[in-house]
Enzyme design. Structure first.
Site, mmCIF file in Angstrom:
data_model
loop_
_atom_site.group_PDB
_atom_site.id
_atom_site.type_symbol
_atom_site.label_atom_id
_atom_site.label_comp_id
_atom_site.label_asym_id
_atom_site.label_seq_id
_atom_site.Cartn_x
_atom_site.Cartn_y
_atom_site.Cartn_z
ATOM 1 C CG HIS A 124 -3.875 -52.277 78.089
ATOM 2 N ND1 HIS A 124 -2.656 -52.487 77.500
ATOM 3 C CD2 HIS A 124 -4.637 -53.373 77.770
ATOM 4 C CE1 HIS A 124 -2.679 -53.650 76.854
ATOM 5 N NE2 HIS A 124 -3.854 -54.215 77.019
ATOM 6 C CE1 TYR A 139 -7.309 -59.087 75.494
ATOM 7 C CE2 TYR A 139 -9.528 -58.542 74.778
ATOM 8 C CZ TYR A 139 -8.204 -58.197 74.912
ATOM 9 O OH TYR A 139 -7.774 -56.976 74.471
ATOM 10 N N GLY A 169 -5.508 -58.800 67.507
ATOM 11 C CA GLY A 169 -6.616 -58.132 66.823
ATOM 12 C C GLY A 169 -7.636 -59.124 66.289
ATOM 13 N N GLY A 170 -8.189 -58.817 65.129
ATOM 14 C CA GLY A 170 -9.228 -59.641 64.542
ATOM 15 C C GLY A 170 -10.620 -59.157 64.909
ATOM 16 C CD GLU A 171 -10.075 -56.954 69.051
ATOM 17 O OE1 GLU A 171 -9.213 -56.873 68.144
ATOM 18 O OE2 GLU A 171 -9.838 -56.789 70.252
ATOM 19 C CB SER A 215 -5.317 -54.711 65.371
ATOM 20 O OG SER A 215 -6.258 -54.774 66.423
ATOM 21 C CG ASP A 253 -1.228 -53.824 73.449
ATOM 22 O OD1 ASP A 253 -1.214 -55.070 73.314
ATOM 23 O OD2 ASP A 253 -2.279 -53.155 73.401
ATOM 24 N NE ARG A 271 -11.926 -55.495 73.477
ATOM 25 C CZ ARG A 271 -10.821 -54.782 73.265
ATOM 26 N NH1 ARG A 271 -10.178 -54.906 72.124
ATOM 27 N NH2 ARG A 271 -10.350 -53.967 74.177
ATOM 28 C CG HIS A 307 0.959 -56.774 76.856
ATOM 29 N ND1 HIS A 307 0.049 -57.180 77.806
ATOM 30 C CD2 HIS A 307 0.255 -56.636 75.712
ATOM 31 C CE1 HIS A 307 -1.149 -57.286 77.261
ATOM 32 N NE2 HIS A 307 -1.050 -56.957 75.990
HETATM 33 ZN ZN ZN Z 1 -4.661 -55.858 76.014
#
Ligand code: ZN
Length: 396
Positions: A230, A136, A74-76, A295, A291, A169, A67
């Site tokens: 996660h 996602y 990111g980018g959130e 970010s 992961d 998200r 992963h």
């Molecule tokens: Zn994830």
């Protein structure tokens, strides 16, 4: 860029974890492959052979990281928080020789096509790479129009992911939509001889793993078709993942998730592995991924978010070391979580994830006592020597 793969390399006097403990052994590499594992091996007569003395080192299969946000994630926090692409030496100096790339929250301004191109670039630079199709959301972005077609038609695509579940998200799909996607990936995997696995991002939502149990409730889709990741992000989710794993599924601990302070509900990865074993989860059901390159919020001493950084893959080896040295997990067991178990879940074993004759010469030498990284070989080529990158990416 850098020198070629030597024809023969003889690694001497390492304590080999294959990942089962073999004891003191020599390992002969022939090109990209392991040619022999044994005691007092001789260099092939009449050929050039690099000999490396690994006394004081443990030799493990190169880590497999299932992963990694290869083209960033990111980018959130807005456009300026999109993380950059990963560089080769960041991967190799983490002890990782095989990566599976994924997109994440952003399946709009980042594409499976660019992920595929990046994976191909890293492969050319020296490591082994695969990718998941999708992001996602469901319906999820693909190259050919369906996850099933991507898995069948594109060599590097071994599954779908990371698909978000129980997360604000996510695209909030129904259980039936998740089930359809998993079934599609499964059939794609069957027809192409691949895992067709779905890497499932588990969020902090209160549904937790409930949808996963529902997807597999009628028994048509095996639990091993899904790799929930996660799982150590909060206590309730972790408890559910133990039950999932006891029922035969995999639980993927994220090495990059670490408690910021005592009030944090997430579980330190090495402790999560120990707790899983103590709760009766078979070692074969536990995997760990980083992961990496996504970010990551940066906290100050008081636990306030003060910025955003890029998650490193180096936590994978750090947490493996902590499993062994702090939690007292046997090395041959802890090493499985980041090598052979991952290879088996992804259907890459025994080409990947073991130190054995005819397997790929992907190897990691660490200090026998401290588990500090020393040397890395990927497909027979030394990428890292004494902790320093020997081979660098094109733009490094
Ligand atoms: Zn994830």
């Amino acid at each position: 860029m850098s020198e070629k793969t030597p024809v023969f390399t003889l690694l001497r006097n390492a304590t080999v974890f294959a990942p089962e403990k073999l004891g003191k052994r020599d390992v002969l590499l022939a090109g990209r492959m392991i040619a022999a594992v044994g005691e007092n091996l001789a260099a092939p007569e009449g050929y050039a052979c690099e000999i490396v003395d690994l006394s004081g080192c443990a030799l493990l299969p190169g880590l497999i990281d299932s992963h990694v946000h290869l083209i960033g994630g990111g980018g959130e926090g807005g456009y300026a928080t999109r993380t950059p692409e990963i560089q080769l030496s960041k991967v190799t100096t983490s002890g990782v020789t095989t990566v599976v790339g994924c997109l994440g929250t952003d399946g709009t301004a980042r594409h499976v096509e660019s992920l595929l191109a990046k994976a191909r670039g890293l492969e050319t630079e020296g490591i082994s790479t695969y990718i998941y199709s999708g992001a996602y959301e469901i319906p999820t972005p693909t190259v050919t129009g369906s996850v099933r077609r991507d898995i069948i038609l594109i060599d590097k695509v071994i599954g779908a992911g990371e698909i978000a579940m129980s997360d604000h998200r996510s695209a909030q799909p129904s259980v039936q939509e998740y089930r359809k996607l998993v079934a599609e990936a499964r059939v794609g995997g069957m027809l192409s001889g691949k895992a067709g696995i779905v890497d499932m991002h588990m969020g902090d939502g209160t549904d937790g793993m409930k949808p996963l149990f529902e997807i597999t409730a009628n028994g048509e889709i095996p639990k091993t078709q899904i790799l929930p990741t996660h799982v150590n992000r909060n206590g309730a989710l972790f408890e559910e993942s133990l039950e999932w794993a006891r029922q035969g599924g995999y639980m993927d601990i994220t090495s990059g998730i670490a408690p910021a302070d005592d009030s944090s509900d997430c579980i330190k990865p090495s402790k999560a592995a120990k707790r899983a074993l103590d709760a009766g989860v078979k070692p074969s059901q536990i995997t760990m991924s980083s992961d990496g390159n996504g970010s990551m919020p940066i906290f100050d001493a008081a636990g306030n978010t003060v910025g955003v950084g890029v998650a490193s893959q180096s936590t994978l080896l750090q947490e493996t070391r902590d499993m062994i040295l702090e939690e007292g997990i046997a090395a041959e067991e802890a090493v499985q979580f980041v090598t052979s178990n991952v290879a088996k879940a992804l259907k890459l074993w025994p080409q990947k994830g073991c130190v054995a004759v005819s397997s790929d010469a992907d190897l990691l030498a660490v200090d026998e006592k401290t588990y500090e990284l020393r040397h890395v070989w990927a497909k027979g080529r030394r990428m890292v020597a004494d902790g320093q990158p020997l081979v660098k990416g094109t733009f490094e």
